[in-house]
Scaffold this motif. Structure first.
Motif, mmCIF file in Angstrom:
data_model
loop_
_atom_site.group_PDB
_atom_site.id
_atom_site.type_symbol
_atom_site.label_atom_id
_atom_site.label_comp_id
_atom_site.label_asym_id
_atom_site.label_seq_id
_atom_site.Cartn_x
_atom_site.Cartn_y
_atom_site.Cartn_z
ATOM 1 N N LEU A 126 8.799 2.576 -9.929
ATOM 2 C CA LEU A 126 7.885 2.641 -11.082
ATOM 3 C C LEU A 126 7.241 4.025 -11.233
ATOM 4 O O LEU A 126 7.147 4.543 -12.349
ATOM 5 N N ASP A 127 6.825 4.633 -10.113
ATOM 6 C CA ASP A 127 6.214 5.967 -10.211
ATOM 7 C C ASP A 127 7.179 6.977 -10.850
ATOM 8 O O ASP A 127 6.776 7.778 -11.695
ATOM 9 N N SER A 128 8.456 6.934 -10.419
ATOM 10 C CA SER A 128 9.438 7.872 -10.983
ATOM 11 C C SER A 128 9.676 7.564 -12.465
ATOM 12 O O SER A 128 9.852 8.477 -13.285
ATOM 13 N N GLU B 119 -9.997 -4.505 -0.467
ATOM 14 C CA GLU B 119 -10.106 -4.726 -1.924
ATOM 15 C C GLU B 119 -8.765 -5.141 -2.525
ATOM 16 O O GLU B 119 -8.697 -5.923 -3.461
ATOM 17 N N ARG B 120 -7.701 -4.572 -1.993
ATOM 18 C CA ARG B 120 -6.402 -4.773 -2.627
ATOM 19 C C ARG B 120 -5.654 -6.012 -2.138
ATOM 20 O O ARG B 120 -4.816 -6.568 -2.862
ATOM 21 N N ASN B 121 -5.941 -6.432 -0.909
ATOM 22 C CA ASN B 121 -5.192 -7.558 -0.343
ATOM 23 C C ASN B 121 -5.196 -8.822 -1.202
ATOM 24 O O ASN B 121 -4.163 -9.497 -1.290
ATOM 25 N N TYR C 39 0.833 -1.202 0.000
ATOM 26 C CA TYR C 39 0.000 0.000 0.000
ATOM 27 C C TYR C 39 0.878 1.266 0.000
ATOM 28 O O TYR C 39 2.073 1.199 0.320
ATOM 29 N N MET C 40 0.272 2.391 -0.348
ATOM 30 C CA MET C 40 0.980 3.674 -0.235
ATOM 31 C C MET C 40 1.538 3.806 1.184
ATOM 32 O O MET C 40 0.893 3.388 2.144
ATOM 33 N N GLY C 41 2.705 4.382 1.292
ATOM 34 C CA GLY C 41 3.272 4.635 2.616
ATOM 35 C C GLY C 41 3.904 3.421 3.269
ATOM 36 O O GLY C 41 4.249 3.472 4.447
ATOM 37 N N SER D 290 4.680 14.827 -13.173
ATOM 38 C CA SER D 290 4.662 14.079 -11.919
ATOM 39 C C SER D 290 3.399 13.207 -11.885
ATOM 40 O O SER D 290 2.449 13.454 -12.634
ATOM 41 N N VAL D 291 3.407 12.197 -10.993
ATOM 42 C CA VAL D 291 2.233 11.328 -10.880
ATOM 43 C C VAL D 291 0.994 12.175 -10.524
ATOM 44 O O VAL D 291 -0.089 11.992 -11.084
ATOM 45 N N GLN D 292 1.190 13.126 -9.615
ATOM 46 C CA GLN D 292 0.073 14.010 -9.236
ATOM 47 C C GLN D 292 -0.470 14.767 -10.450
ATOM 48 O O GLN D 292 -1.679 14.887 -10.624
ATOM 49 N N HIS E 282 -0.214 15.002 -0.781
ATOM 50 C CA HIS E 282 0.560 14.726 -2.007
ATOM 51 C C HIS E 282 0.134 13.437 -2.698
ATOM 52 O O HIS E 282 0.719 13.045 -3.702
ATOM 53 N N ARG E 283 -0.844 12.741 -2.141
ATOM 54 C CA ARG E 283 -1.276 11.470 -2.740
ATOM 55 C C ARG E 283 -2.640 11.670 -3.388
ATOM 56 O O ARG E 283 -3.627 11.919 -2.698
ATOM 57 N N PRO E 284 -2.699 11.556 -4.728
ATOM 58 C CA PRO E 284 -3.960 11.848 -5.438
ATOM 59 C C PRO E 284 -5.163 11.092 -4.880
ATOM 60 O O PRO E 284 -6.252 11.635 -4.836
ATOM 61 N N SER F 135 10.338 -1.019 -7.187
ATOM 62 C CA SER F 135 9.219 -0.763 -6.275
ATOM 63 C C SER F 135 8.034 -0.290 -7.104
ATOM 64 O O SER F 135 8.154 0.598 -7.949
ATOM 65 N N LEU F 136 6.889 -0.930 -6.866
ATOM 66 C CA LEU F 136 5.667 -0.607 -7.627
ATOM 67 C C LEU F 136 4.925 0.526 -6.949
ATOM 68 O O LEU F 136 5.176 0.839 -5.779
ATOM 69 N N GLY F 137 3.945 1.107 -7.649
ATOM 70 C CA GLY F 137 3.003 2.000 -6.999
ATOM 71 C C GLY F 137 2.022 1.141 -6.196
ATOM 72 O O GLY F 137 1.860 -0.060 -6.479
ATOM 73 N N GLY F 138 1.362 1.746 -5.226
ATOM 74 C CA GLY F 138 0.460 0.985 -4.367
ATOM 75 C C GLY F 138 -0.636 0.253 -5.126
ATOM 76 O O GLY F 138 -1.074 -0.826 -4.739
ATOM 77 N N GLY F 139 -1.085 0.841 -6.257
ATOM 78 C CA GLY F 139 -2.186 0.230 -6.989
ATOM 79 C C GLY F 139 -1.749 -0.709 -8.099
ATOM 80 O O GLY F 139 -2.578 -1.448 -8.659
ATOM 81 N N TYR G 29 -6.033 7.055 -17.475
ATOM 82 C CA TYR G 29 -4.833 7.280 -18.292
ATOM 83 C C TYR G 29 -3.604 6.785 -17.530
ATOM 84 O O TYR G 29 -2.761 6.068 -18.077
ATOM 85 N N PHE G 30 -3.533 7.160 -16.227
ATOM 86 C CA PHE G 30 -2.391 6.735 -15.412
ATOM 87 C C PHE G 30 -2.282 5.207 -15.386
ATOM 88 O O PHE G 30 -1.194 4.647 -15.551
ATOM 89 N N ARG G 31 -3.415 4.526 -15.189
ATOM 90 C CA ARG G 31 -3.376 3.060 -15.076
ATOM 91 C C ARG G 31 -2.908 2.410 -16.373
ATOM 92 O O ARG G 31 -2.192 1.407 -16.369
ATOM 93 N N LYS G 32 -3.334 2.988 -17.517
ATOM 94 C CA LYS G 32 -2.893 2.430 -18.815
ATOM 95 C C LYS G 32 -1.379 2.567 -18.951
ATOM 96 O O LYS G 32 -0.684 1.633 -19.344
HETATM 97 C C1 S3P Z 1 -1.202 4.752 -5.957
HETATM 98 C C2 S3P Z 1 0.003 4.787 -5.287
HETATM 99 C C3 S3P Z 1 1.074 5.723 -5.639
HETATM 100 C C4 S3P Z 1 0.963 6.153 -7.095
HETATM 101 C C5 S3P Z 1 -0.410 6.658 -7.397
HETATM 102 C C6 S3P Z 1 -1.497 5.630 -7.115
HETATM 103 C C7 S3P Z 1 -2.228 3.763 -5.534
HETATM 104 O O1 S3P Z 1 2.345 5.116 -5.415
HETATM 105 O O2 S3P Z 1 1.267 5.087 -7.958
HETATM 106 O O3 S3P Z 1 -0.617 7.801 -6.620
HETATM 107 O O4 S3P Z 1 -3.170 3.503 -6.304
HETATM 108 O O5 S3P Z 1 -2.108 3.222 -4.407
HETATM 109 P P1 S3P Z 1 2.990 4.881 -3.938
HETATM 110 O O6 S3P Z 1 2.434 3.600 -3.410
HETATM 111 O O7 S3P Z 1 4.443 4.794 -4.213
HETATM 112 O O8 S3P Z 1 2.609 6.053 -3.116
#
Ligand code: S3P
Length: 165
Positions: A31-33, A140-142, A8-10, A42-44, A118-120, A76-80, A54-57
């Motif tokens: 991955l975000d960078s 949902e994510r687990n 998860y994020m954080g 930026s991701v934001q 800072h997290r959308p 390292s992946l994004g949380g989603g 668009y971001f997910r694609k």
């Molecule tokens: C997201 C997590 C973020 C980033 C985006 C969406 C998510 O990455 O990919 O804001 O869906 O949990 P971090 O987990 O590195 O914050």
């Protein structure tokens, strides 16, 4: 071997990834960078100007690009990332070492409360509702996160202990 950190994020994926990469002397990719560099935003900014779909694609496209590379790295992946499209299947196909950095919602809420703006996906959530939001989101994510090859319960570990784990 490619090592994939998810959670998860954080959950400290980037910090831990950098530390392990340094220790093992292999390249580290966030991955975000990588997406931000590729898109020149930026991701934001991607979320606010182009939207989450668009971001997910793009997230899937850049993930595929990285997984196809010959060389080893720690990513390292994004949380989603594991939770959209067939990303988790792609990850499982490309590597036998994916690691879920697992935290309880309470710990995540404490770690994220200051970073929330800072997290959308979290910026609109009230402080008082954050833990509940995370609990539901994790529910949902687990199922995706739990497909990782290794699961580390991080709540009570120091940074050094989590690197050793
Ligand atoms: C997201 C997590 C973020 C980033 C985006 C969406 C998510 O990455 O990919 O804001 O869906 O949990 P971090 O987990 O590195 O914050």
């Amino acid at each position: 071997m490619k090592i994939i950190l998810l959670g998860y994020m954080g959950s400290g994926k980037t910090t831990l990834g950098e530390a392990i990469a340094h220790l093992k002397n292999i390249p580290f990719i966030d991955l975000d960078s990588y997406i931000a560099e590729g898109e020149n935003l930026s991701v934001q900014e991607i979320f606010s100007s182009k939207g989450e779909i668009y971001f997910r694609k793009k997230e899937t496209l850049y993930l595929k690009e990285l997984l196809q590379k010959e060389e080893d790295f720690i990513l390292s992946l994004g949380g989603g990332t594991p939770c959209f499209g067939n990303n988790m299947a792609l990850i499982k196909e490309a590597t036998s070492l994916s690691i879920y950095l697992k935290y309880q919602p309470k710990t995540l809420a404490r770690r994220l409360i200051k970073e929330k703006p800072h997290r959308p996906l979290l910026s609109e959530i009230n402080d008082a509702d954050l833990e509940d939001f995370i609990r539901k989101h994790l529910f949902e994510r687990n199922p995706f996160y739990m497909q990782a090859n290794y699961i580390i319960s991080m709540d009570n570990l120091t940074e050094e202990e989590s690197i050793n784990e």
